[in-house]
Enzyme design. Structure first.
Site, PDB file in Angstrom:
ATOM      1  N   GLU A 193      -5.606  -4.614  -8.795  1.00 55.07           N
ATOM      2  CA  GLU A 193      -5.394  -4.881  -7.361  1.00 55.07           C
ATOM      3  C   GLU A 193      -6.732  -4.906  -6.616  1.00 55.07           C
ATOM      4  OE1 GLU A 193      -0.914  -3.003  -6.789  1.00 55.07           O
ATOM      5  OE2 GLU A 193      -2.630  -1.723  -6.457  1.00 55.07           O
ATOM      6  N   ALA A 238       0.866  -1.186   0.000  1.00 58.94           N
ATOM      7  CA  ALA A 238       0.000   0.000   0.000  1.00 58.94           C
ATOM      8  C   ALA A 238       0.897   1.228   0.000  1.00 58.94           C
ATOM      9  CB  ALA A 238      -0.903   0.015   1.227  1.00 58.94           C
TER      10      ALA A 238
END
Ligand code: 5RP
Length: 228
Positions: free
Chosen positions: A106, A86
């Site tokens: 994703e 992230a």
């Protein structure tokens, strides 16, 4: 411990704790996800049977190099787990992703997983989201109109470039990087952005992260489960 050591630690820990024999795993994109893939390669060499669904063409290539059998997302009903990096993650486990341009795949893959694990080095945990420009994937047709509409939400926008050309995602789209002074209400912003015509998806991951594996300031690893 430097950043790369942290990425290696969280990536390997995620693979060891969450990847089990026979699983089909969502394979993330980026320098932290790399260590998950590398570890899975070792686990396969030691005799485990694992399959992977890649979140990007770069990850497909990497997975092949590490001997992970790839399956098409359309061939699986559900993934046992997906593990990804992230760009930012807050205390609610809301995240910004897409620094590597792979946010759409994703998000599709994270949504298809029973458990979505985020692996984060010490720089990724934030009090509030928005220091990292929020990536928004837009269709090429009329992209300047779409960019203008996004800007009206109160952010500065920049079209993403690579090698002096507009960056093109694996899905054939463009990325607008959006700098907000701060993101007060990520859920609302997520909805608002996705309602703009021309926007395909944005990099806010809301109520998606089940587990966060991260490193704190003392370089201690922690594995935290989302409360919901
Ligand atoms: C790619 C992503 C990555 O997960 C994110 O950019 C983090 O990357 P890294 O692990 O290299 O810091 O969202 O689209």
């Amino acid at each position: 411990m430097d950043r790369l050591d942290e990425k290696a630690l969280v990536g390997e820990t995620a693979a060891i704790q969450y990847v089990k024999d026979g699983m089909t795993v969502g394979l993330g994109t980026g320098s932290t996800a790399y260590y998950v893939i590398k570890k899975m390669g070792e686990m396969i060499k030691e005799g485990m049977e694992l399959k992977g669904v890649a979140t990007s063409k770069a990850t497909e290539k990497l997975a092949r190099e590490y001997g992970i059998q790839l399956v098409d997302i359309n061939e699986v009903e559900e993934l046992d787990v997906a593990i990804d990096g992230a760009d930012e993650i807050d205390a609610n486990f809301f995240a910004i992703k897409g620094g590597g341009g792979a946010l759409l795949r994703e998000k599709i893959i994270a949504s298809a997983a029973k458990t979505f694990v985020v692996v984060a080095d010490g720089s990724k945990k934030v009090q509030s989201l928005g220091q990292f420009p929020l990536p928004v994937e837009v269709v090429p047709f009329g992209y300047k109109q779409t960019e203008r509409a996004i800007r009206k939400l109160g952010c500065k926008t920049e079209m993403r470039f690579k090698d002096d050309k507009l960056y093109v995602t694996d899905n054939g789209n463009y990325i607008v990087d959006c700098s907000f002074p701060s993101i007060q209400n990520p859920s609302q912003l997520h909805e608002t952005l996705n309602n703009i015509v021309g926007v395909v998806e944005n990099g806010l991951f809301i109520h998606m992260v089940d587990v966060l594996i991260s490193v704190d300031k003392q370089h201690e690893i922690s594995v935290d489960i989302a409360k919901r």
